[in-house]
Motif scaffolding. Structure first.
Motif, mmCIF file in Angstrom:
data_model
loop_
_atom_site.group_PDB
_atom_site.id
_atom_site.type_symbol
_atom_site.label_atom_id
_atom_site.label_comp_id
_atom_site.label_asym_id
_atom_site.label_seq_id
_atom_site.Cartn_x
_atom_site.Cartn_y
_atom_site.Cartn_z
ATOM 1 N N ALA A 213 126.118 -25.208 9.320
ATOM 2 C CA ALA A 213 127.031 -26.358 9.372
ATOM 3 C C ALA A 213 128.449 -25.948 8.994
ATOM 4 N N GLU A 214 128.560 -25.019 8.058
ATOM 5 C CA GLU A 214 129.886 -24.548 7.644
ATOM 6 C C GLU A 214 130.584 -23.825 8.793
ATOM 7 N N ARG A 215 129.852 -23.002 9.526
ATOM 8 C CA ARG A 215 130.466 -22.296 10.660
ATOM 9 C C ARG A 215 130.831 -23.266 11.784
ATOM 10 N N ALA A 216 129.991 -24.285 12.018
ATOM 11 C CA ALA A 216 130.243 -25.212 13.133
ATOM 12 C C ALA A 216 131.441 -26.119 12.856
ATOM 13 N N ASP A 217 131.711 -26.433 11.631
ATOM 14 C CA ASP A 217 132.804 -27.365 11.322
ATOM 15 C C ASP A 217 133.629 -26.778 10.175
ATOM 16 N N ALA A 218 134.261 -25.635 10.443
ATOM 17 C CA ALA A 218 134.962 -24.896 9.398
ATOM 18 C C ALA A 218 136.132 -25.653 8.810
ATOM 19 N N GLU A 219 136.704 -26.620 9.533
ATOM 20 C CA GLU A 219 137.889 -27.339 9.047
ATOM 21 C C GLU A 219 137.632 -28.816 8.852
ATOM 22 N N GLY A 220 136.345 -29.237 8.869
ATOM 23 C CA GLY A 220 136.029 -30.655 8.768
ATOM 24 C C GLY A 220 136.363 -31.205 7.390
ATOM 25 N N PRO A 221 136.406 -32.549 7.284
ATOM 26 C CA PRO A 221 136.790 -33.163 6.007
ATOM 27 C C PRO A 221 135.788 -32.923 4.881
ATOM 28 N N GLY A 222 134.506 -32.683 5.244
ATOM 29 C CA GLY A 222 133.500 -32.489 4.195
ATOM 30 C C GLY A 222 133.112 -31.040 3.995
ATOM 31 N N ILE A 223 133.945 -30.124 4.502
ATOM 32 C CA ILE A 223 133.546 -28.719 4.450
ATOM 33 C C ILE A 223 133.440 -28.203 3.016
ATOM 34 N N ASP A 224 134.274 -28.695 2.102
ATOM 35 C CA ASP A 224 134.200 -28.241 0.709
ATOM 36 C C ASP A 224 132.872 -28.611 0.072
ATOM 37 N N HIS A 225 132.376 -29.806 0.398
ATOM 38 C CA HIS A 225 131.079 -30.231 -0.122
ATOM 39 C C HIS A 225 129.951 -29.372 0.456
ATOM 40 N N VAL A 226 130.095 -29.058 1.748
ATOM 41 C CA VAL A 226 129.084 -28.217 2.393
ATOM 42 C C VAL A 226 129.059 -26.838 1.733
ATOM 43 N N ARG A 227 130.242 -26.285 1.497
ATOM 44 C CA ARG A 227 130.310 -24.969 0.866
ATOM 45 C C ARG A 227 129.727 -25.013 -0.555
ATOM 46 N N LEU A 228 130.030 -26.075 -1.289
ATOM 47 C CA LEU A 228 129.485 -26.196 -2.643
ATOM 48 C C LEU A 228 127.958 -26.312 -2.610
ATOM 49 N N ALA A 229 127.461 -27.104 -1.644
ATOM 50 C CA ALA A 229 126.006 -27.253 -1.523
ATOM 51 C C ALA A 229 125.355 -25.928 -1.148
ATOM 52 N N ARG A 230 125.995 -25.184 -0.231
ATOM 53 C CA ARG A 230 125.432 -23.892 0.162
ATOM 54 C C ARG A 230 125.419 -22.914 -1.006
ATOM 55 N N GLN A 231 126.491 -22.908 -1.779
ATOM 56 C CA GLN A 231 126.546 -22.008 -2.923
ATOM 57 C C GLN A 231 125.511 -22.397 -3.978
ATOM 58 N N THR A 232 125.341 -23.699 -4.182
ATOM 59 C CA THR A 232 124.331 -24.158 -5.141
ATOM 60 C C THR A 232 122.935 -23.754 -4.694
ATOM 61 N N ALA A 233 122.657 -23.909 -3.378
ATOM 62 C CA ALA A 233 121.359 -23.495 -2.851
ATOM 63 C C ALA A 233 121.159 -21.993 -2.992
ATOM 64 N N ALA A 234 122.232 -21.224 -2.767
ATOM 65 C CA ALA A 234 122.123 -19.767 -2.909
ATOM 66 C C ALA A 234 121.835 -19.384 -4.351
ATOM 67 N N ASP A 235 122.530 -20.048 -5.291
ATOM 68 C CA ASP A 235 122.279 -19.752 -6.700
ATOM 69 C C ASP A 235 120.855 -20.122 -7.099
ATOM 70 N N GLY A 236 120.400 -21.281 -6.633
ATOM 71 C CA GLY A 236 119.036 -21.693 -6.930
ATOM 72 C C GLY A 236 118.011 -20.750 -6.339
ATOM 73 N N LEU A 237 118.274 -20.254 -5.116
ATOM 74 C CA LEU A 237 117.356 -19.310 -4.488
ATOM 75 C C LEU A 237 117.301 -17.998 -5.279
ATOM 76 N N ALA A 238 118.467 -17.539 -5.721
ATOM 77 C CA ALA A 238 118.493 -16.300 -6.502
ATOM 78 C C ALA A 238 117.710 -16.459 -7.807
ATOM 79 N N GLU A 239 117.910 -17.598 -8.489
ATOM 80 C CA GLU A 239 117.175 -17.833 -9.736
ATOM 81 C C GLU A 239 115.676 -17.946 -9.489
ATOM 82 N N THR A 240 115.291 -18.599 -8.387
ATOM 83 C CA THR A 240 113.873 -18.748 -8.079
ATOM 84 C C THR A 240 113.237 -17.400 -7.783
ATOM 85 N N ARG A 241 113.941 -16.573 -7.002
ATOM 86 C CA ARG A 241 113.389 -15.251 -6.713
ATOM 87 C C ARG A 241 113.280 -14.399 -7.973
#
Length: 387
Positions: A213-241
């Motif tokens: 979603a971040e690549r498809a709408d790199a300049e959209g109004p909600g892109i910051d939220h998408v990036r924050l959500a992706r980073q949170t998911a990445a951090d959670g995945l790293a902790e889970t692993r």
């Protein structure tokens, strides 16, 4: 817990012996009072009873030097009494058992033979040498020898049985502990599989979808939220692993040394860092100690990957005083140990606090040597028999 099923039998035999001695001594006193009322005989009878009572706690301890002295004193007083009162010769029967129980080695049977001869002589002095005066003491001595030797053999067998029962109970406890440990490890492995197949896979899918979603709408109004959500998911995945790795360590079936080599090989290839593993000898450690050392090595390597920026890591495992010494050193950036331990989070399973807790549970010693720019060295020493 001590298991002695024959203890009541031994206690009953001792009580019967004391009752026999007391009854025979009372008979001697009554004989003296009903006949000549000899003051010397009464004094000797009282002294005999006092010496017997004073030494009961010595006889309970079995063979000892004090017991030999006590039995000798009893024999001297009894010998003096038997020359005054012929009925005192019957007191030789409880003395037989005392000799066999208290005197060491062959001294017991020799004392029985000697006092038997003395009893026969006493009967001969008071009433002449008769068949009853000879056969009675000899038969009594023979019966006492048989019973005394049988008692000693029974006591030895009881002690052997008690030791065997104690060993069986200890083995049962070790087996129960091993079963609990295996059950714990199996449950941890199951939880690791469940986390990997559910939470980890779900977080990975969320991360990929958010990245798309971040690549498809790199300049959209909600892109910051998408990036924050992706980073949170990445951090959670790293902790889970990381949590999965904590739950499911490399197999210890082939020993701690092999497990450390497999751990270092996989981690080094994944992180691109050279890892040197040195195991001086095959160590025989309890499973909980091996697991703790492996966990600590995992935690140390995780810290190196996250913070150290190291190029080389060295893991060394050597035996020490029946236990083990594990050293993990790197040439990374280093850190301030006091500040790091003060700031350690209890939820960080790879933190220094968790390492120290593991070591404390096994009565071991953890030493962390590091300084900014000087690399780090973690040393763990577990004592022999840690469990």
């Amino acid at each position: 817990m001590t298991h002695r099923p024959l203890a009541p039998v031994f206690a009953g035999l001792r009580a019967g012996l004391h009752a026999l001695f007391g009854g025979l001594l009372a008979l001697v006193v009554a004989r003296v009072l009903l006949t000549d009322g000899s003051v010397l005989a009464l004094m000797l009878a009282g002294a005999l009873g006092a010496v017997y009572l004073a030494g009961l706690w010595i006889a309970r301890a079995g063979r000892s030097r004090r017991g030999v002295v006590w039995v000798a004193a009893l024999t001297v007083v009894w010998a003096a009494l038997v020359w005054l009162v012929p009925e005192a010769a019957y007191l030789v029967f409880p003395l037989f058992f005392l000799y066999l129980h208290v005197l060491p080695g062959g001294a017991g049977p020799l004392a029985v033979v000697g006092t038997t001869a003395l009893t026969i002589a006493a009967f001969a002095v008071h009433g002449g040498l008769t068949v009853g005066g000879v056969v009675g003491p000899v038969v009594g001595a023979g019966v006492a020898l048989l019973i005394g030797l049988g008692y000693n053999a029974l006591e030895r067998r009881a002690a052997e049985r008690e030791a065997l029962v104690a060993e069986l109970l200890a083995t049962r406890d070790r087996l129960a502990a091993a079963e609990r440990e295996q059950g714990t490890l199996a449950e941890r492995a199951r939880l690791a599989r469940e986390l990997h197949d559910t939470v980890a896979q779900g977080l990975s899918s969320i991360q990929m979808l958010l990245h798309a979603a971040e690549r498809a709408d790199a300049e959209g109004p909600g892109i910051d939220h998408v990036r924050l959500a992706r980073q949170t998911a990445a951090d959670g995945l790293a902790e889970t692993r990381r949590f999965i790795r904590e739950l499911a360590p490399p197999s210890l079936d082939r020993g701690l040394g092999s497990a450390l080599e497999r751990l270092a090989g996989g981690w080094g290839a994944r992180e691109g860092i050279d890892v040197e593993v040195e195991v001086d000898a095959v160590l025989s450690l309890p499973m909980d100690a091996q697991t703790a050392l492996l966990r600590i090595a995992q935690g140390a390597l995780a810290n190196v990957a996250q913070h150290a920026r190291a190029r080389c890591v060295r893991i060394r495992l050597v035996p020490q005083s029946g236990g083990a010494r594990l050293t993990i050193s790197d040439d990374g950036a280093g850190f301030d140990v006091r500040r790091a331990e003060a700031a350690a989070s209890g939820t960080d399973s790879f933190g220094l606090r968790a390492m120290r807790e593991r070591v404390d549970q096994l009565d071991g010693v953890l030493d962390v040597d590091s300084a900014p720019g000087a690399g780090s060295t973690i040393t763990v020493v577990l004592p022999g028999g840690a469990s």
